[in-house]
Design a protein around this motif. Structure first.
Motif, PDB file in Angstrom:
ATOM      1  N   GLY A  97       0.784  -1.234   0.000  1.00 34.47           N
ATOM      2  CA  GLY A  97       0.000   0.000   0.000  1.00 34.47           C
ATOM      3  C   GLY A  97       0.810   1.276   0.000  1.00 34.47           C
ATOM      4  N   GLY A  98       2.150   1.183   0.055  1.00 38.05           N
ATOM      5  CA  GLY A  98       2.989   2.375   0.063  1.00 38.05           C
ATOM      6  C   GLY A  98       3.257   2.906  -1.335  1.00 38.05           C
ATOM      7  N   HIS A  99       3.807   4.117  -1.394  1.00 39.26           N
ATOM      8  CA  HIS A  99       4.189   4.759  -2.649  1.00 39.26           C
ATOM      9  C   HIS A  99       5.709   4.865  -2.698  1.00 39.26           C
ATOM     10  N   ALA A 100       6.288   4.616  -3.874  1.00 39.52           N
ATOM     11  CA  ALA A 100       7.744   4.610  -4.012  1.00 39.52           C
ATOM     12  C   ALA A 100       8.155   5.247  -5.331  1.00 39.52           C
ATOM     13  N   VAL A 101       9.403   5.682  -5.391  1.00 33.88           N
ATOM     14  CA  VAL A 101       9.969   6.254  -6.607  1.00 33.88           C
ATOM     15  C   VAL A 101      11.424   5.848  -6.711  1.00 33.88           C
ATOM     16  N   VAL A 102      11.890   5.676  -7.941  1.00 37.04           N
ATOM     17  CA  VAL A 102      13.298   5.405  -8.225  1.00 37.04           C
ATOM     18  C   VAL A 102      13.858   6.608  -8.969  1.00 37.04           C
ATOM     19  N   VAL A 103      14.937   7.191  -8.453  1.00 33.18           N
ATOM     20  CA  VAL A 103      15.514   8.393  -9.029  1.00 33.18           C
ATOM     21  C   VAL A 103      16.950   8.110  -9.468  1.00 33.18           C
ATOM     22  N   GLY A 104      17.238   8.322 -10.740  1.00 29.52           N
ATOM     23  CA  GLY A 104      18.614   8.239 -11.219  1.00 29.52           C
ATOM     24  C   GLY A 104      19.201   6.842 -11.221  1.00 29.52           C
ATOM     25  N   VAL A 105      18.362   5.829 -11.435  1.00 31.33           N
ATOM     26  CA  VAL A 105      18.841   4.447 -11.570  1.00 31.33           C
ATOM     27  C   VAL A 105      18.296   3.908 -12.892  1.00 31.33           C
ATOM     28  N   PRO A 106      18.841   4.341 -14.021  1.00 28.08           N
ATOM     29  CA  PRO A 106      18.240   4.017 -15.319  1.00 28.08           C
ATOM     30  C   PRO A 106      18.218   2.536 -15.646  1.00 28.08           C
ATOM     31  N   ARG A 107      19.108   1.753 -15.076  1.00 28.47           N
ATOM     32  CA  ARG A 107      19.148   0.323 -15.398  1.00 28.47           C
ATOM     33  C   ARG A 107      18.179  -0.504 -14.562  1.00 28.47           C
ATOM     34  N   LEU A 108      17.560   0.119 -13.589  1.00 32.29           N
ATOM     35  CA  LEU A 108      16.591  -0.594 -12.766  1.00 32.29           C
ATOM     36  C   LEU A 108      15.223  -0.485 -13.425  1.00 32.29           C
ATOM     37  N   GLY A 109      14.789  -1.547 -14.130  1.00 32.80           N
ATOM     38  CA  GLY A 109      13.504  -1.542 -14.794  1.00 32.80           C
ATOM     39  C   GLY A 109      12.398  -2.034 -13.885  1.00 32.80           C
ATOM     40  N   LEU A 110      11.233  -2.221 -14.461  1.00 35.34           N
ATOM     41  CA  LEU A 110      10.058  -2.559 -13.678  1.00 35.34           C
ATOM     42  C   LEU A 110       9.614  -4.011 -13.801  1.00 35.34           C
ATOM     43  N   LEU A 111      10.099  -4.731 -14.806  1.00 34.27           N
ATOM     44  CA  LEU A 111       9.614  -6.089 -15.032  1.00 34.27           C
ATOM     45  C   LEU A 111       9.863  -6.995 -13.827  1.00 34.27           C
ATOM     46  N   LEU A 144       6.238  10.611  -0.526  1.00 33.30           N
ATOM     47  CA  LEU A 144       6.364   9.185  -0.805  1.00 33.30           C
ATOM     48  C   LEU A 144       6.910   8.440   0.408  1.00 33.30           C
ATOM     49  N   ASP A 145       6.647   7.147   0.443  1.00 32.11           N
ATOM     50  CA  ASP A 145       7.132   6.323   1.547  1.00 32.11           C
ATOM     51  C   ASP A 145       8.585   5.896   1.345  1.00 32.11           C
ATOM     52  N   LEU A 146       8.937   5.533   0.097  1.00 32.78           N
ATOM     53  CA  LEU A 146      10.281   5.045  -0.196  1.00 32.78           C
ATOM     54  C   LEU A 146      10.840   5.775  -1.407  1.00 32.78           C
ATOM     55  N   VAL A 147      12.039   6.331  -1.251  1.00 37.82           N
ATOM     56  CA  VAL A 147      12.759   6.968  -2.355  1.00 37.82           C
ATOM     57  C   VAL A 147      14.076   6.223  -2.539  1.00 37.82           C
ATOM     58  N   VAL A 148      14.268   5.639  -3.720  1.00 34.66           N
ATOM     59  CA  VAL A 148      15.521   4.979  -4.065  1.00 34.66           C
ATOM     60  C   VAL A 148      16.306   5.937  -4.961  1.00 34.66           C
ATOM     61  N   LEU A 149      17.488   6.323  -4.532  1.00 29.55           N
ATOM     62  CA  LEU A 149      18.272   7.349  -5.213  1.00 29.55           C
ATOM     63  C   LEU A 149      19.615   6.815  -5.669  1.00 29.55           C
ATOM     64  N   GLY A 150      19.887   6.872  -6.968  1.00 24.55           N
ATOM     65  CA  GLY A 150      21.197   6.536  -7.505  1.00 24.55           C
ATOM     66  C   GLY A 150      22.102   7.751  -7.478  1.00 24.55           C
ATOM     67  N   LEU A 151      23.273   7.606  -6.888  1.00 22.13           N
ATOM     68  CA  LEU A 151      24.182   8.738  -6.714  1.00 22.13           C
ATOM     69  C   LEU A 151      25.170   8.894  -7.873  1.00 22.13           C
ATOM     70  N   GLY A 152      25.134   7.990  -8.837  1.00 22.83           N
ATOM     71  CA  GLY A 152      26.003   8.124 -10.001  1.00 22.83           C
ATOM     72  C   GLY A 152      27.484   8.051  -9.691  1.00 22.83           C
ATOM     73  N   GLY A 153      27.837   7.286  -8.651  1.00 21.14           N
ATOM     74  CA  GLY A 153      29.240   7.128  -8.297  1.00 21.14           C
ATOM     75  C   GLY A 153      29.827   8.272  -7.491  1.00 21.14           C
ATOM     76  N   VAL A 154      29.000   9.232  -7.099  1.00 26.75           N
ATOM     77  CA  VAL A 154      29.467  10.423  -6.383  1.00 26.75           C
ATOM     78  C   VAL A 154      29.339  10.224  -4.879  1.00 26.75           C
TER      79      VAL A 154
END
Length: 258
Positions: A97-111, A144-154
């Motif tokens: 029931g939560g809401h989530a977003v993926v930011v800056g992780v282009p290789r992480l798809g949804l399938l 949102l409940d969960l934010v997944v953030l890709g830092l791009g190696g920084v």
């Protein structure tokens, strides 16, 4: 499984925010449209001490290894390793029931996430957050409940990491950062592919992938265990393993995706 879920996470980008970097005003408008997550949290957990005990759902096999049995609201988790487990986190949060977003992780798809039970109506993807992904993530924490953030190696400067961590606590969300450096996170979660089942010499059908998981909190000893991704009853799920040898026929992971 017909194919390794690690490779599937690169597909299925059809529910993304447009690839052009979104403006912060646009993100704030979208956050305002999400139905009352912050109000529900405020009613349910009025005190900061109680907020720290409230956790987001995770795959049961992973919950056994986490100190609080889930991802604690208001915390920052530094994640490193197999992208399939990130998909599992997204699936568990949205399925519950939560809401989530993926930011800056282009290789992480949804399938892969969908095969694990993810609800796409509660999941968004920002493939290109622009020059300041941290600021985009900070806005998204508001709704949102969960934010997944890709830092791009920084590596994030400690002073800014403290500011974002404080915002995460105040908003009652959970921030998972990956592919970069983050000073003093609430939890460190490291995974590596320990083996797989079903592949012969150059051929075969992959049936399961085993991960070694290492969990380290700010206090107490680290925890280590093995979990496997398997197909069961028409869906893909994580299961606990007592030892990696209990389900792994081959531990040579050369060529396996991470």
């Amino acid at each position: 499984m017909g194919a390794d879920a690690e490779s599937r996470t690169g597909a299925g980008q059809d529910r993304t925010v447009p690839s052009a970097a979104p403006t912060l005003d646009e993100l704030r408008r979208r956050m305002a449209a999400i139905p009352g997550r912050g109000e529900v949290v405020a009613e349910r957990i009025p005190l900061a001490a109680e907020l720290r005990r409230e956790s987001l759902a995770v795959p049961p096999a992973l919950a056994e290894l986490l100190p609080d049995g889930g991802l604690v609201r208001g915390s920052v988790v530094a994640y490193n390793g197999a992208s399939s487990l990130l998909a599992g986190l997204l699936a568990s949060v949205t399925e519950s029931g939560g809401h989530a977003v993926v930011v800056g992780v282009p290789r992480l798809g949804l399938l892969a996430a969908v095969e694990m039970g993810a609800q796409l109506q509660r999941l968004a993807v920002v493939t290109d957050p622009g020059p300041d992904p941290l600021e985009v993530a900070a806005v998204l924490l508001d709704g949102l409940d969960l934010v997944v953030l890709g830092l791009g190696g920084v590596a994030v400067p400690p002073a800014r990491a403290r500011v974002i961590a404080a915002r995460t606590r105040n908003k009652g969300a959970t921030l998972v950062v990956t592919n970069g450096g983050w000073a003093n996170p609430s939890l460190r979660l490291d995974t590596r592919v320990a083996g797989y089942v079903g592949l012969g010499t150059g051929r075969g059908r992959l049936r399961s992938v085993c991960l070694e998981v290492d969990v380290r909190g700010k206090a107490g000893p680290s925890r280590r265990g093995h979990i496997a991704l398997r197909s069961s009853a028409g869906r893909v799920e994580w299961v606990s393993l007592e030892t990696p040898a209990s389900a792994v026929e081959t531990t040579d992971t050369r060529g396996a995706a991470s």
